[in-house]
Motif scaffolding. Structure first.
Motif, PDB file in Angstrom:
ATOM      1  N   ALA A   1      12.909  37.100  -7.020  1.00 51.28           N
ATOM      2  CA  ALA A   1      14.339  36.801  -6.843  1.00 51.28           C
ATOM      3  C   ALA A   1      14.959  37.542  -5.666  1.00 51.28           C
ATOM      4  CB  ALA A   1      15.098  37.132  -8.125  1.00 51.28           C
ATOM      5  N   ALA A   2      14.273  38.582  -5.152  1.00 48.76           N
ATOM      6  CA  ALA A   2      14.820  39.300  -3.997  1.00 48.76           C
ATOM      7  C   ALA A   2      13.933  39.040  -2.779  1.00 48.76           C
ATOM      8  CB  ALA A   2      14.911  40.799  -4.287  1.00 48.76           C
ATOM      9  N   ILE A   3      12.779  39.682  -2.745  1.00 47.13           N
ATOM     10  CA  ILE A   3      11.909  39.626  -1.566  1.00 47.13           C
ATOM     11  C   ILE A   3      11.505  38.181  -1.258  1.00 47.13           C
ATOM     12  CG2 ILE A   3       9.734  40.463  -0.581  1.00 47.13           C
ATOM     13  CD1 ILE A   3       9.968  42.820  -2.680  1.00 47.13           C
ATOM     14  N   GLY A   4      11.203  37.414  -2.314  1.00 49.88           N
ATOM     15  CA  GLY A   4      10.657  36.067  -2.095  1.00 49.88           C
ATOM     16  C   GLY A   4      11.595  34.947  -2.504  1.00 49.88           C
ATOM     17  N   LEU A   5      12.893  35.173  -2.438  1.00 51.20           N
ATOM     18  CA  LEU A   5      13.828  34.119  -2.886  1.00 51.20           C
ATOM     19  C   LEU A   5      13.610  32.807  -2.137  1.00 51.20           C
ATOM     20  CD1 LEU A   5      16.223  33.407  -4.707  1.00 51.20           C
ATOM     21  CD2 LEU A   5      17.743  34.144  -2.876  1.00 51.20           C
ATOM     22  N   SER A   6      13.408  32.918  -0.850  1.00 49.25           N
ATOM     23  CA  SER A   6      13.232  31.715  -0.039  1.00 49.25           C
ATOM     24  C   SER A   6      11.959  30.960  -0.447  1.00 49.25           C
ATOM     25  CB  SER A   6      13.157  32.140   1.432  1.00 49.25           C
ATOM     26  OG  SER A   6      12.759  31.073   2.220  1.00 49.25           O
ATOM     27  N   GLU A   7      10.877  31.699  -0.651  1.00 47.23           N
ATOM     28  CA  GLU A   7       9.596  31.056  -0.975  1.00 47.23           C
ATOM     29  C   GLU A   7       9.669  30.289  -2.288  1.00 47.23           C
ATOM     30  OE1 GLU A   7       9.799  33.878   0.532  1.00 47.23           O
ATOM     31  OE2 GLU A   7       8.397  33.763   2.184  1.00 47.23           O
ATOM     32  N   ILE A   8      10.298  30.911  -3.304  1.00 46.63           N
ATOM     33  CA  ILE A   8      10.331  30.216  -4.601  1.00 46.63           C
ATOM     34  C   ILE A   8      11.248  28.990  -4.522  1.00 46.63           C
ATOM     35  CG2 ILE A   8      12.164  31.664  -5.679  1.00 46.63           C
ATOM     36  CD1 ILE A   8       9.052  30.178  -7.419  1.00 46.63           C
ATOM     37  N   MET A   9      12.367  29.119  -3.804  1.00 46.42           N
ATOM     38  CA  MET A   9      13.295  27.982  -3.683  1.00 46.42           C
ATOM     39  C   MET A   9      12.604  26.791  -3.028  1.00 46.42           C
ATOM     40  SD  MET A   9      16.268  28.812  -4.931  1.00 46.42           S
ATOM     41  CE  MET A   9      17.379  27.607  -4.261  1.00 46.42           C
TER      42      MET A   9
ATOM     43  N   GLY B   1       6.612  38.545  -2.645  1.00 44.52           N
ATOM     44  CA  GLY B   1       7.518  37.449  -2.301  1.00 44.52           C
ATOM     45  C   GLY B   1       6.815  36.197  -1.858  1.00 44.52           C
ATOM     46  N   ARG B   2       5.551  36.345  -1.413  1.00 38.03           N
ATOM     47  CA  ARG B   2       4.901  35.203  -0.776  1.00 38.03           C
ATOM     48  C   ARG B   2       4.014  34.397  -1.721  1.00 38.03           C
ATOM     49  NH1 ARG B   2       8.597  37.027   1.441  1.00 38.03           N
ATOM     50  NH2 ARG B   2       8.529  38.342   3.273  1.00 38.03           N
ATOM     51  N   ALA B   3       3.959  34.765  -2.985  1.00 39.22           N
ATOM     52  CA  ALA B   3       3.031  34.084  -3.902  1.00 39.22           C
ATOM     53  C   ALA B   3       3.211  32.559  -3.932  1.00 39.22           C
ATOM     54  CB  ALA B   3       3.149  34.678  -5.302  1.00 39.22           C
ATOM     55  N   PRO B   4       4.459  32.051  -3.977  1.00 42.78           N
ATOM     56  CA  PRO B   4       4.576  30.580  -4.032  1.00 42.78           C
ATOM     57  C   PRO B   4       4.074  29.906  -2.756  1.00 42.78           C
ATOM     58  CG  PRO B   4       6.618  31.626  -4.737  1.00 42.78           C
ATOM     59  CD  PRO B   4       5.774  32.701  -4.136  1.00 42.78           C
ATOM     60  N   ALA B   5       4.209  30.585  -1.616  1.00 40.89           N
ATOM     61  CA  ALA B   5       3.721  30.023  -0.355  1.00 40.89           C
ATOM     62  C   ALA B   5       2.196  30.051  -0.319  1.00 40.89           C
ATOM     63  CB  ALA B   5       4.302  30.802   0.827  1.00 40.89           C
ATOM     64  N   VAL B   6       1.606  31.160  -0.782  1.00 35.43           N
ATOM     65  CA  VAL B   6       0.146  31.266  -0.814  1.00 35.43           C
ATOM     66  C   VAL B   6      -0.424  30.271  -1.830  1.00 35.43           C
ATOM     67  CG1 VAL B   6      -1.771  32.815  -1.377  1.00 35.43           C
ATOM     68  CG2 VAL B   6       0.135  33.646  -0.002  1.00 35.43           C
ATOM     69  N   ALA B   7       0.224  30.173  -2.978  1.00 31.71           N
ATOM     70  CA  ALA B   7      -0.224  29.223  -4.006  1.00 31.71           C
ATOM     71  C   ALA B   7      -0.150  27.792  -3.475  1.00 31.71           C
ATOM     72  CB  ALA B   7       0.625  29.370  -5.264  1.00 31.71           C
ATOM     73  N   THR B   8       0.892  27.506  -2.701  1.00 33.25           N
ATOM     74  CA  THR B   8       1.037  26.182  -2.084  1.00 33.25           C
ATOM     75  C   THR B   8      -0.175  25.876  -1.204  1.00 33.25           C
ATOM     76  OG1 THR B   8       3.447  26.297  -2.052  1.00 33.25           O
ATOM     77  CG2 THR B   8       2.433  24.813  -0.452  1.00 33.25           C
TER      78      THR B   8
ATOM     79  N   VAL C   1      -3.874  26.395 -10.244  1.00 36.83           N
ATOM     80  CA  VAL C   1      -3.223  27.489  -9.507  1.00 36.83           C
ATOM     81  C   VAL C   1      -1.912  27.903 -10.193  1.00 36.83           C
ATOM     82  CG1 VAL C   1      -2.228  28.215  -7.307  1.00 36.83           C
ATOM     83  CG2 VAL C   1      -4.191  26.667  -7.319  1.00 36.83           C
ATOM     84  N   TYR C   2      -1.851  29.165 -10.573  1.00 35.72           N
ATOM     85  CA  TYR C   2      -0.556  29.670 -11.040  1.00 35.72           C
ATOM     86  C   TYR C   2      -0.205  30.942 -10.278  1.00 35.72           C
ATOM     87  CZ  TYR C   2      -3.055  33.098 -13.979  1.00 35.72           C
ATOM     88  OH  TYR C   2      -3.853  34.123 -14.433  1.00 35.72           O
ATOM     89  N   SER C   3       1.095  31.178 -10.115  1.00 32.72           N
ATOM     90  CA  SER C   3       1.546  32.399  -9.452  1.00 32.72           C
ATOM     91  C   SER C   3       2.239  33.277 -10.488  1.00 32.72           C
ATOM     92  CB  SER C   3       2.490  32.067  -8.289  1.00 32.72           C
ATOM     93  OG  SER C   3       3.548  31.262  -8.744  1.00 32.72           O
ATOM     94  N   TYR C   4       2.260  34.574 -10.224  1.00 30.38           N
ATOM     95  CA  TYR C   4       2.765  35.543 -11.202  1.00 30.38           C
ATOM     96  C   TYR C   4       3.573  36.588 -10.423  1.00 30.38           C
ATOM     97  CZ  TYR C   4       2.379  39.112 -14.903  1.00 30.38           C
ATOM     98  OH  TYR C   4       2.649  40.043 -15.868  1.00 30.38           O
TER      99      TYR C   4
END
Ligand code: TPP
Length: 191
Positions: free
Chosen positions: A44-52, A16-23, A34-37
């Motif tokens: 869409a579940a665990i990391g919904l907040s991070e991707i939004m 769930g945290r990939a977009p935050a770490v990538a940031t 930098v790309y996240s996968y």
């Protein structure tokens, strides 16, 4: 660190945290590519907040979202993307909207945000679709290299193990079911 079959550096974060770490990585080292996968349970579940929020901030990263409509790694639980009627270990009689709600469509949701520059959904079911997916990935990568901002590429995938069918059958099932709920296309493109 060289990892797996990609000649690339890799950071594994909590689900769930990939977009935050990538940031964090991109902001500290903006010259890095930098790309996240992430899978659909992850994004869409665990990391919904991070991707939004990463999308809303318009982070200059490329987000790759592999949607096989189920939690694969942990044995087939229902994900936010599981189709109506689709069976999962946590919805053994199939997903029911009155009980579990409807499949969440991340491209459509993220397209409502102002900042993202490119949002596309591609299929991995035919050679022609795979070629389109390749073009979309290139576009998402190019956007980052040109400092344009946040790109999101959803790749519709199969999961023979947890769908309980042969790999060949999953392709037909995807075409008759998944791609009807999750239409392919470019949802947003800013020049
Ligand atoms: C924060 C957190 N919660 C739960 C887990 C347990 N977990 C490991 S893999 C996984 C499912 C991932 O599913 P998905 O993202 O759909 O990817 P797939 O395995 O289908 O490719 C879960 C819930 C975890 N690793 N981290």
């Amino acid at each position: 660190m060289g990892v797996f079959h990609f000649d690339t550096d890799l950071v594994v974060s909590l689900h769930g945290r990939a977009p935050a770490v990538a940031t964090g990585i991109k902001r500290c080292a903006p010259e890095r590519f930098v790309y996240s996968y992430q899978g659909d349970g992850d994004l869409a579940a665990i990391g919904l907040s991070e991707i939004m929020h990463a999308a809303n901030r318009g982070e200059n990263i490329t987000s790759i979202f592999v949607n096989n409509s189920i939690y694969g790694m942990t044995g087939g639980q229902m994900a936010p993307t599981t189709l109506i009627g689709q069976r999962a270990t946590t919805a053994q009689d199939g997903r029911k909207p009155e009980r579990e709600g409807y499949p969440m469509k991340m491209c459509e949701i993220l397209s409502q945000l102002e900042a993202p520059v490119f949002i596309a959904r591609c299929g991995l079911d035919t050679p022609a679709h795979i070629k389109e997916a390749k073009r979309a990935l290139r576009k998402g990568f190019q956007n980052q290299l040109e400092n344009k901002g946040f790109s999101f590429i959803e790749l519709m995938s199969n999961c023979p193990t947890n769908w309980g069918m042969s790999a060949e059958k999953t392709i037909q099932w995807m075409q008759e079911n998944t791609l009807k709920t999750f239409p392919l296309g470019v949802f947003k493109e800013k020049e």
